[in-house]
Design a protein around this motif. Structure first.
Motif, mmCIF file in Angstrom:
data_model
loop_
_atom_site.group_PDB
_atom_site.id
_atom_site.type_symbol
_atom_site.label_atom_id
_atom_site.label_comp_id
_atom_site.label_asym_id
_atom_site.label_seq_id
_atom_site.Cartn_x
_atom_site.Cartn_y
_atom_site.Cartn_z
ATOM 1 N N GLN A 92 0.832 -1.397 -0.069
ATOM 2 C CA GLN A 92 0.260 -0.073 -0.091
ATOM 3 C C GLN A 92 0.618 0.743 0.152
ATOM 4 O O GLN A 92 0.307 2.173 -0.042
ATOM 5 N N GLY A 93 2.072 1.214 -0.178
ATOM 6 C CA GLY A 93 2.761 2.866 -0.223
ATOM 7 C C GLY A 93 3.267 3.069 1.416
ATOM 8 O O GLY A 93 3.809 3.990 1.789
ATOM 9 N N ARG A 94 3.181 1.787 2.364
ATOM 10 C CA ARG A 94 3.438 2.153 3.806
ATOM 11 C C ARG A 94 4.549 1.944 4.581
ATOM 12 O O ARG A 94 4.303 0.499 3.560
ATOM 13 N N ALA A 95 5.188 2.770 5.136
ATOM 14 C CA ALA A 95 6.136 0.634 5.838
ATOM 15 C C ALA A 95 6.593 2.068 7.319
ATOM 16 O O ALA A 95 5.413 3.057 7.510
ATOM 17 N N SER A 96 6.800 1.036 8.683
ATOM 18 C CA SER A 96 6.350 1.752 10.000
ATOM 19 C C SER A 96 7.978 1.871 10.055
ATOM 20 O O SER A 96 8.596 1.008 9.718
ATOM 21 N N THR A 97 8.826 2.604 11.489
ATOM 22 C CA THR A 97 9.415 2.200 12.177
ATOM 23 C C THR A 97 9.283 2.257 13.494
ATOM 24 O O THR A 97 8.249 2.810 14.344
ATOM 25 N N GLY A 98 10.454 2.007 14.433
ATOM 26 C CA GLY A 98 10.126 1.860 15.449
ATOM 27 C C GLY A 98 11.840 1.463 16.156
ATOM 28 O O GLY A 98 12.778 1.527 14.851
ATOM 29 N N TYR A 99 12.191 1.938 17.516
ATOM 30 C CA TYR A 99 13.428 2.019 17.614
ATOM 31 C C TYR A 99 13.586 2.110 19.047
ATOM 32 O O TYR A 99 12.462 2.271 19.920
ATOM 33 N N TRP A 100 14.869 1.425 19.791
ATOM 34 C CA TRP A 100 14.881 1.599 21.167
ATOM 35 C C TRP A 100 16.305 2.003 21.235
ATOM 36 O O TRP A 100 17.590 1.663 20.725
ATOM 37 N N LEU A 101 17.058 2.359 22.545
ATOM 38 C CA LEU A 101 18.296 2.766 21.918
ATOM 39 C C LEU A 101 18.157 2.199 24.066
ATOM 40 O O LEU A 101 17.693 1.568 25.048
ATOM 41 N N ALA A 102 19.333 1.210 24.798
ATOM 42 C CA ALA A 102 19.679 0.814 25.673
ATOM 43 C C ALA A 102 19.421 2.076 26.617
ATOM 44 O O ALA A 102 19.827 3.276 26.278
ATOM 45 N N PRO A 103 19.205 2.118 27.753
ATOM 46 C CA PRO A 103 19.165 3.681 28.482
ATOM 47 C C PRO A 103 19.893 4.179 29.245
ATOM 48 O O PRO A 103 20.582 5.439 28.890
ATOM 49 N N ALA A 104 21.399 3.239 29.018
ATOM 50 C CA ALA A 104 22.657 4.125 29.575
ATOM 51 C C ALA A 104 22.850 5.779 27.705
ATOM 52 O O ALA A 104 24.039 6.594 28.333
ATOM 53 N N PHE A 105 21.923 4.921 26.781
ATOM 54 C CA PHE A 105 22.716 6.021 25.823
ATOM 55 C C PHE A 105 21.632 6.722 25.195
ATOM 56 O O PHE A 105 21.672 7.635 24.547
ATOM 57 N N ARG A 106 20.623 6.964 26.608
ATOM 58 C CA ARG A 106 19.365 7.495 25.914
ATOM 59 C C ARG A 106 19.900 9.559 26.553
ATOM 60 O O ARG A 106 20.474 9.697 27.081
ATOM 61 N N GLY A 107 18.709 10.435 26.020
ATOM 62 C CA GLY A 107 18.940 11.856 25.589
ATOM 63 C C GLY A 107 20.232 12.154 25.244
ATOM 64 O O GLY A 107 20.878 13.306 26.081
ATOM 65 N N ARG A 108 20.858 12.004 24.441
ATOM 66 C CA ARG A 108 22.023 12.359 24.209
ATOM 67 C C ARG A 108 22.140 12.395 22.206
ATOM 68 O O ARG A 108 23.157 13.092 21.670
ATOM 69 N N GLY A 109 20.690 12.215 22.161
ATOM 70 C CA GLY A 109 20.634 12.843 20.567
ATOM 71 C C GLY A 109 20.632 11.239 19.058
ATOM 72 O O GLY A 109 21.036 11.952 18.742
ATOM 73 N N TYR A 110 21.193 10.169 20.129
ATOM 74 C CA TYR A 110 20.853 9.460 19.369
ATOM 75 C C TYR A 110 20.218 8.692 18.585
ATOM 76 O O TYR A 110 19.846 8.487 17.593
ATOM 77 N N ALA A 111 18.732 8.742 19.226
ATOM 78 C CA ALA A 111 17.278 8.333 18.908
ATOM 79 C C ALA A 111 16.856 9.294 17.367
ATOM 80 O O ALA A 111 16.668 8.408 16.410
ATOM 81 N N LYS A 112 17.491 10.384 17.941
ATOM 82 C CA LYS A 112 17.006 11.537 16.514
ATOM 83 C C LYS A 112 18.131 10.999 15.575
ATOM 84 O O LYS A 112 17.314 11.504 14.976
ATOM 85 N N ARG A 113 19.520 11.467 15.543
ATOM 86 C CA ARG A 113 19.722 10.912 13.905
ATOM 87 C C ARG A 113 19.814 9.931 13.816
ATOM 88 O O ARG A 113 19.302 9.374 13.099
ATOM 89 N N ALA A 114 19.254 8.579 14.112
ATOM 90 C CA ALA A 114 19.186 7.395 13.969
ATOM 91 C C ALA A 114 17.978 7.559 13.497
ATOM 92 O O ALA A 114 18.212 6.804 12.292
#
Length: 195
Positions: A92-114
């Motif tokens: 249908q032309g649709r894809a989805s995304t999801g992500y997780w980071l290990a707790p020690a790496f949260r809050g550093r901008g890694y999720a936004k970059r990924a």
């Protein structure tokens, strides 16, 4: 046509690559997270063998048509999380995304970059016209990340997903590839107006 191989994608600080067996310790470490094993296939056991099986499953995702599963790594190639481009609705032309980071790496901008890297790549794929993301309303850090990466909230999906022992509401976000030729045709033309 969707790529047959998992590419390496990056921005100099974060790289998305295939999981390798050396990432096993990171997978084992997130087994203790209160949420990750509930919403992913990360094994709650934390055992070495189960973590290796998780890594093997990530390699199978592309072969089975489920999608592209990437390890998120930092500038030292240390695995810090997972992000995927999932294809269950690609017809249908649709894809989805999801992500997780290990707790020690949260809050550093890694999720936004990924998420920015993955979303930018998805927009280059002709088959993906719409990229979706589902976030629980309480997870402000995640939905702010989505918004910073150009996703727009479309609404609240009530009792959308089973998480652990209960049904959870989810915010629905999407990022749409803009068809510039269609946009030009739809915009009003200058001049020639009625006086």
């Amino acid at each position: 046509m969707l790529p047959a191989d998992l590419p390496n994608l990056g921005d100099g600080r974060v790289t998305l690559r295939a999981f390798v067996n050396d990432d096993v310790d990171l997978v084992r470490s997130v087994a203790r997270d209160p949420l990750i094993p509930l919403i992913t296939t990360v094994p709650a056991s934390g055992s070495h063998d189960d973590a290796l099986s998780y890594i093997a499953r990530q390699h199978e995702r592309l072969r089975t048509g489920a999608g592209y599963s990437f390890a998120i790594t930092d500038q030292h190639d240390q695995c810090i999380g997972n992000i995927g481009l999932w294809l269950s609705s690609i017809h249908q032309g649709r894809a989805s995304t999801g992500y997780w980071l290990a707790p020690a790496f949260r809050g550093r901008g890694y999720a936004k970059r990924a998420l920015s890297i993955l979303s930018g790549w998805a927009e280059t794929l002709e088959d993906v016209a719409r990229l979706e993301l589902y976030v629980e309303p309480w997870n402000e850090a995640s939905w702010r990340c989505a918004e910073a990466c150009g996703f727009e909230r479309e609404g609240l999906l009530r009792s959308w997903q089973q998480v652990g022992d209960s049904r959870k509401d989810m915010f629905m976000y999407s990022r749409i590839r803009v068809d510039e030729s269609a946009q030009a045709e739809a915009s009003p033309r200058s001049g020639g107006g009625v006086a």
